[in-house]
Every structure is written in C-alpha cells, then in structure tokens.
Design a protein around this motif. Structure first.
Motif, mmCIF file in Angstrom:
data_model
loop_
_atom_site.group_PDB
_atom_site.id
_atom_site.type_symbol
_atom_site.label_atom_id
_atom_site.label_comp_id
_atom_site.label_asym_id
_atom_site.label_seq_id
_atom_site.Cartn_x
_atom_site.Cartn_y
_atom_site.Cartn_z
ATOM 1 N N GLN A 271 29.627 33.613 30.439
ATOM 2 C CA GLN A 271 30.945 33.360 29.848
ATOM 3 C C GLN A 271 31.598 32.237 30.623
ATOM 4 O OE1 GLN A 271 32.666 35.598 27.543
ATOM 5 N NE2 GLN A 271 30.722 36.650 27.267
ATOM 6 N N GLN A 272 32.138 31.306 29.904
ATOM 7 C CA GLN A 272 32.786 30.153 30.522
ATOM 8 C C GLN A 272 34.189 30.570 30.997
ATOM 9 O OE1 GLN A 272 32.379 26.982 27.766
ATOM 10 N NE2 GLN A 272 34.053 25.778 28.634
ATOM 11 N N TRP A 273 34.558 30.179 32.223
ATOM 12 C CA TRP A 273 35.900 30.553 32.725
ATOM 13 C C TRP A 273 37.006 29.859 31.933
ATOM 14 C CZ3 TRP A 273 36.402 34.546 35.810
ATOM 15 C CH2 TRP A 273 35.523 34.787 36.862
ATOM 16 N N ASP A 274 36.802 28.590 31.639
ATOM 17 C CA ASP A 274 37.938 27.756 31.224
ATOM 18 C C ASP A 274 37.424 26.675 30.282
ATOM 19 O OD1 ASP A 274 39.908 25.483 31.489
ATOM 20 O OD2 ASP A 274 40.876 26.878 32.859
ATOM 21 N N LEU A 324 42.276 38.228 38.405
ATOM 22 C CA LEU A 324 41.186 38.603 37.483
ATOM 23 C C LEU A 324 41.244 40.103 37.206
ATOM 24 C CD1 LEU A 324 38.208 36.654 39.146
ATOM 25 C CD2 LEU A 324 39.812 35.855 37.376
ATOM 26 N N THR A 325 41.163 40.457 35.937
ATOM 27 C CA THR A 325 41.061 41.877 35.572
ATOM 28 C C THR A 325 39.990 42.008 34.498
ATOM 29 O OG1 THR A 325 42.885 41.562 34.013
ATOM 30 C CG2 THR A 325 43.441 42.550 36.140
ATOM 31 N N ASP A 329 35.790 45.571 27.138
ATOM 32 C CA ASP A 329 34.460 45.118 26.706
ATOM 33 C C ASP A 329 33.731 44.304 27.781
ATOM 34 O OD1 ASP A 329 35.845 42.762 26.779
ATOM 35 O OD2 ASP A 329 35.474 42.194 24.695
ATOM 36 N N GLY A 330 34.324 44.218 28.981
ATOM 37 C CA GLY A 330 33.638 43.535 30.073
ATOM 38 C C GLY A 330 34.108 42.107 30.312
ATOM 39 N N HIS A 331 34.780 41.509 29.337
ATOM 40 C CA HIS A 331 35.275 40.137 29.476
ATOM 41 C C HIS A 331 36.321 40.098 30.600
ATOM 42 C CE1 HIS A 331 35.983 36.111 27.905
ATOM 43 N NE2 HIS A 331 37.275 36.317 28.051
ATOM 44 N N ILE A 332 36.338 39.015 31.370
ATOM 45 C CA ILE A 332 37.324 38.919 32.461
ATOM 46 C C ILE A 332 38.576 38.200 31.970
ATOM 47 C CG2 ILE A 332 37.793 38.027 34.771
ATOM 48 C CD1 ILE A 332 34.876 38.350 35.464
ATOM 49 N N LEU A 333 39.738 38.847 32.190
ATOM 50 C CA LEU A 333 41.020 38.217 31.859
ATOM 51 C C LEU A 333 41.522 37.486 33.092
ATOM 52 C CD1 LEU A 333 42.702 41.228 30.017
ATOM 53 C CD2 LEU A 333 41.404 39.335 29.014
ATOM 54 N N GLN A 334 42.097 36.315 32.881
ATOM 55 C CA GLN A 334 42.657 35.527 33.987
ATOM 56 C C GLN A 334 44.134 35.298 33.701
ATOM 57 O OE1 GLN A 334 40.128 31.897 34.750
ATOM 58 N NE2 GLN A 334 39.192 32.631 32.884
ATOM 59 N N ASN A 335 44.978 35.651 34.653
ATOM 60 C CA ASN A 335 46.405 35.414 34.468
ATOM 61 C C ASN A 335 47.019 34.885 35.752
ATOM 62 O OD1 ASN A 335 47.373 36.348 31.708
ATOM 63 N ND2 ASN A 335 45.971 37.986 32.324
ATOM 64 N N PRO A 336 48.003 33.980 35.628
ATOM 65 C CA PRO A 336 48.636 33.439 36.831
ATOM 66 C C PRO A 336 49.166 34.575 37.704
ATOM 67 C CG PRO A 336 49.421 32.304 34.863
ATOM 68 C CD PRO A 336 48.572 33.442 34.385
ATOM 69 N N ILE A 337 49.054 34.451 39.010
ATOM 70 C CA ILE A 337 49.578 35.496 39.895
ATOM 71 C C ILE A 337 51.038 35.778 39.532
ATOM 72 C CG2 ILE A 337 48.201 35.412 42.016
ATOM 73 C CD1 ILE A 337 50.596 33.222 42.682
ATOM 74 N N ALA A 430 45.687 32.273 26.707
ATOM 75 C CA ALA A 430 45.850 32.874 25.384
ATOM 76 C C ALA A 430 45.333 34.308 25.390
ATOM 77 C CB ALA A 430 45.082 32.059 24.350
ATOM 78 N N ASN A 431 45.955 35.139 24.564
ATOM 79 C CA ASN A 431 45.534 36.536 24.403
ATOM 80 C C ASN A 431 45.376 37.234 25.752
ATOM 81 O OD1 ASN A 431 45.667 36.164 21.691
ATOM 82 N ND2 ASN A 431 43.452 36.107 21.330
ATOM 83 N N GLU A 432 46.471 37.291 26.474
ATOM 84 C CA GLU A 432 46.527 37.965 27.785
ATOM 85 C C GLU A 432 45.505 37.422 28.763
ATOM 86 O OE1 GLU A 432 46.238 42.042 26.456
ATOM 87 O OE2 GLU A 432 48.431 42.181 26.499
ATOM 88 N N GLY A 433 45.242 36.132 28.677
ATOM 89 C CA GLY A 433 44.352 35.516 29.649
ATOM 90 C C GLY A 433 42.878 35.609 29.281
ATOM 91 N N ALA A 434 42.583 35.937 28.012
ATOM 92 C CA ALA A 434 41.170 36.029 27.594
ATOM 93 C C ALA A 434 40.557 34.644 27.419
ATOM 94 C CB ALA A 434 41.057 36.817 26.297
ATOM 95 N N GLU A 435 41.372 33.658 26.985
ATOM 96 C CA GLU A 435 40.876 32.287 26.803
ATOM 97 C C GLU A 435 41.821 31.368 27.563
ATOM 98 O OE1 GLU A 435 38.212 32.556 25.133
ATOM 99 O OE2 GLU A 435 38.617 34.437 24.087
#
Ligand code: FRU
Length: 493
Positions: A271-274, A324-325, A329-337, A430-435
């Motif tokens: 999965q691509q981070w960004d 990171l959370t 489904d296993g995908h990692i969500l990324q959100n600003p601290i 986007a979408n709670e840090g999914a993309e």
C-alpha cells in the motif's frame, strides 16, 4: 527573488540548502529529536550529514545544528540514513542513552584502477553500519563500525543501508534495506543481544521482484498487527498509483505474522503511503505515549519537476508528524498529530459557494459530512477535487506547479477532507486519513490565502500560527554560505 508566500511556518525544512530523509526520530529524555539528511554543498559534493531539530511538543522546534558529520574513513562520503534507539538506564548518569545507527557511505574505487571501472552498484561502494551514543541528544561520542559489506550476505550488491533497530522477543533487531545482485529490492534482518555484536538472521524478499532496491525499511506495529514499510525504487508508473519516480509504502502481513519471522513477502499487499508529488523515505517511531508516528521527506528525486524555483534558498521540507492507526480492514490511517490543533486560530465556517480570505497563508481546512462531488480552489491557482469517482489535485497555474502534473486516484466515496496549507507545502488527508497527498504548490505572492468551495459539506477554515519563522531566520544566519544551483540543475545521482 524567491516569493515570500512560499515560506513554510509549521513544516520543518533545512534552514538553508538541502534536506532529504528524516533520520533518528525519537523521544529522548522527554524531548523529541528529529535528524535529517543535510548537505550544504549539494549538488557540488554529495556528502550527507545529520542536521537536527528538537521539540518539547512536536510543534515548537529548535534548530540544533549538524550533530553528525562524516569524520571517519567508513563514512567519508556521507552519513546516510538511520535511526535512534533509546537504551533505557544505560547512560553513566543512570538515565537513558541515545544510540544512533546509520550507514557510512563510501564511494570506493580500488586505488590503481580507474573510477570508470566501477559501477558503484556491484563494485566500488561501501555501506558500513555505524553506531554512536549521546547523553544529551546533540553531542555524540566516538563512532563504532559494526558491519561492513563483507558481513552482508553474498547475494547482496554493494547497496545495503538505512538501519532500523528495535527490540522484539528478547533480542535487539536490525532491518537493512538492500539491492540483490539480481537487481531487485530486499531487506536484511540481523539480531543482537547487546546492540553492538550483530548476527545475520535472514533476508526478506518479495515473491516476485518489486523494484530494484528497497531503502529506509521500518517496522510498524499497530494493535498486534505488523507491517514492513520500505521505500522501493523502480516500480512502474501506473495510471492509478506509483506516480512518482520512487514510491514508499508498506506490506501488510497476515494476522499474527511477524516481520522477524518473514522470509517471503506478498508484494501484492503493498500500500502506498502518499499519492502526492513530494513524498519519499518516510521514517516511523514510537513516542513515549506509545503512538506510532510517521514523518515523510516532503521531497523526491524527480527528473520532471523542481522544488527550488527562482532561487529559493532551501530545498524540500518534512511532512507534519502523522499518527498511524489501523483501520479494521488492516489499512493504515495517517492523521496529523493532534498537537497541531494548538496552532489553530479562530475557525471561520464556510459553505458551498463561499469564498473566504484567510488571515495569512497558513491554514488548516476541514470539511466533514461531504455528500458528493466538489472542488476546493486556492487563489485561483490550485485545486483539490472529487468527481467521477476520483480524488485529485490540479494546478491551474502551471508556474505554480514547477513541472508537477495534475493527478488523481479512484475513490468510491469521499466523506471528509482535511487540508494543511503552509506556504508552498500542501498536505491533503481524505476519509479520516485513509488517502493522503503531500505536494508542493508554488503559490502566487499574496499576503492572504483565498479559498472557495463547491462541496456540499460542513466546512471550517482555521488560520495557523507560524512557529518556525524566528527559528529559521536565526539558524540561517549561522549556516554556511549558500551554493544553490539554478532551476534546471536539479538532482542527478
Ligand atoms: C533515501 C536515501 C537513503 C540514503 C539517503 C542518502 O532517500 O537514498 O537510502 O541513506 O537517501 O541521503
């Protein structure tokens, strides 16, 4: 003259000159310490060192100079990337000891032979694994060489680098990125009882070749699940992914599977981070509160675009730290601290059809309950859009793109967007840090950012405080002379 609106106010950049990978990220004796690949003579001489910033809270930063520079034979052509490892209670004062592990780069044609006889892939290069310790996070003791190319398995080319060290199941573990002699990416795993003497455990290969080298490996552990993160080079550019020359991401392991027990990885789980134009070599670390945090180099070695138009005196920046959370489904969500919210001023609500003018050019824009397609437009120059099942970014003003092309990814539904605009650095979640997209936008020179939206959504735009300006000004006055090349001289390695 560089445009003042390109200045960043809550992203880390080198006070002057070159910056690439984040290195040695850690929280040591309570203070966050972020090192980075720094090169003040780039591109005249390729000789990397570790610059450093420190922070009590991840939003207010101090520049700490360049604590680690090439100084021994084994790192004479660069202190390349690596990590920090905090040894609990191991310092002479009984407190914690900071130990860094990095790669000493040596471009080493054999004396008596022409440098042209070497390709520096299969011969003529060393990637030494080196350690040093510190009790204050800034001053380091003597360097110790731990591994040389002769300690790596026969199957490896000379490209072995970027140690990542952590503890697991009673041993210290080390991941290294590498290039197989067959020209494919791989990782090496070593283990140790004391962090000094290392034994080779095994290699991690993908089932089918996946890029020609893997750099900057990381292990990510979330809710009992493990991921192997890498920065591979050599993936093909496809319509919907891997748009950049090099594309970092992670492999998702099966339930209960550990990185340290993995020898063959299923590259189809990558999965691509960004998806932005400016993102490479991210590093992750776990802070004292147990959060897994990722910071990416908001830059890249790309042949098609530049990051220093019109003589900007600094090259690239970092993404904001991202928590990171794991999604179910296993995908990692990324959100600003969450700490970043402390920099927000009073939020202005804005609705479909509104155009608002922000105070300044630093903004945190949040759209929730998005019900359909729409476009956010910034200064009639840059857009974030969702339409025809695709989420993407568009440069209306080609100068502001500095060579970057519009791009988008397929996305079935869009629920929310958060956009950080910091001068010329834009991050889209986007979408709670999914993309996520991190891209530079060389915006028009204007004191205030204008934003309009055609999304049906609930919107708020917050101006952001600039916490970096004084620090950069002070640090730049102490930095060595600039040797910035022109527009077209970007980056050939
Ligand atoms: C990734 C990388 C690393 C290396 C460093 C050198 O961008 O190529 O593999 O250690 O940069 O600056």
């Amino acid at each position: 003259m560089p445009n003042k609106s390109w200045e960043v106010g809550f992203h880390l950049r080198s006070p002057r000159n070159w910056l690439n990978d984040p290195n040695g990220l850690c929280q040591y004796r309570g203070t966050y310490r972020f090192f980075y690949q720094y090169d003040h003579d780039w591109p005249t001489v390729d000789q990397k060192a570790w610059g450093q910033f420190s922070s009590p809270d991840l939003v207010h930063w101090t520049y700490e100079g360049v604590p680690i520079e090439p100084s021994i034979d084994e790192d004479r052509h660069g202190v390349f990337s690596g990590c920090s490892y905090v040894e609990r209670g191991a310092a002479p004062d009984g407190g914690d000891l900071m130990r860094v592990y990095y790669t000493g780069n040596v471009v080493a044609p054999v004396p008596g032979h022409s440098p042209k006889d070497f390709d520096y892939v299969y011969a003529g290069r060393e990637g030494n694994t080196i350690t040093a310790t510190s009790e204050d996070g800034v001053h380091f003791g003597p360097k110790q060489v731990l591994l040389r190319n002769s300690d790596y398995p026969e199957e490896c080319s000379c490209h072995v680098r970027d140690p990542k060290v952590w503890d697991q199941d009673g041993k210290r573990r080390m991941l290294l990125g590498a290039r197989h002699k067959d020209t494919r990416g791989m990782c090496l795993l070593f283990e140790s009882d004391n962090g000094i003497d290392w034994t080779f455990s095994h290699a991690i290969n993908s089932e089918y070749a996946f890029g020609y080298v893997w750099e900057c490996p990381n292990i990510v552990q979330l809710d009992g699940h493990e991921y192997l993160a890498i920065s591979p080079q050599g993936l093909p550019r496809l319509r919907d992914r891997w748009f950049n020359r090099w594309t970092p991401g992670y492999f998702e392991l099966e339930d209960g599977q550990k990185v340290i027990e993995t020898e063959v990885i299923d590259e189809r789980t990558f999965q691509q981070w960004d998806f932005g134009h400016d993102f490479y070599a991210p590093q992750t670390f776990v802070d004292d509160s147990g959060r897994s945090i990722l910071v990416g180099w908001m830059g890249t070695f790309d042949e098609y675009y530049t990051s220093v138009p019109d003589g900007l005196e600094w090259w690239h920046c970092m993404t904001v730290p991202r928590v990171l959370t794991r999604r179910a489904d296993g995908h990692i969500l990324q959100n600003p601290i969450p700490e970043l919210k402390e920099l927000r001023g009073a939020g202005k609500p804005f609705d479909e059809g509104d155009e608002i003018t922000m105070q300044g050019r630093l903004a945190d824009i949040v759209l929730t309950d998005i019900t359909g397609e729409g476009v956010l437009t910034f200064d009639a120059s840059f857009q974030v859009f969702y339409g025809d099942g695709r989420l993407g970014i568009r440069y209306l003003d080609k100068d502001a793109a500095a060579g970057r092309k519009d791009r988008s990814i397929p996305l079935k539904e869009l629920h929310d967007l958060r956009i950080l605009v910091d001068g010329s650095a834009v991050e889209i979640y986007a979408n709670e840090g999914a993309e996520v997209f991190a891209s530079r936008w060389f915006c028009p020179e204007r004191p205030n950012l204008k934003v309009s939206s055609s999304f049906e959504a609930s919107g708020t735009a917050y101006p952001m405080e600039n916490t970096m300006a004084d620090m950069y000004e002070d640090a730049a006055s102490k930095a060595p002379d600039l040797k910035m090349p022109g527009w077209n001289e970007t980056i050939a390695r």
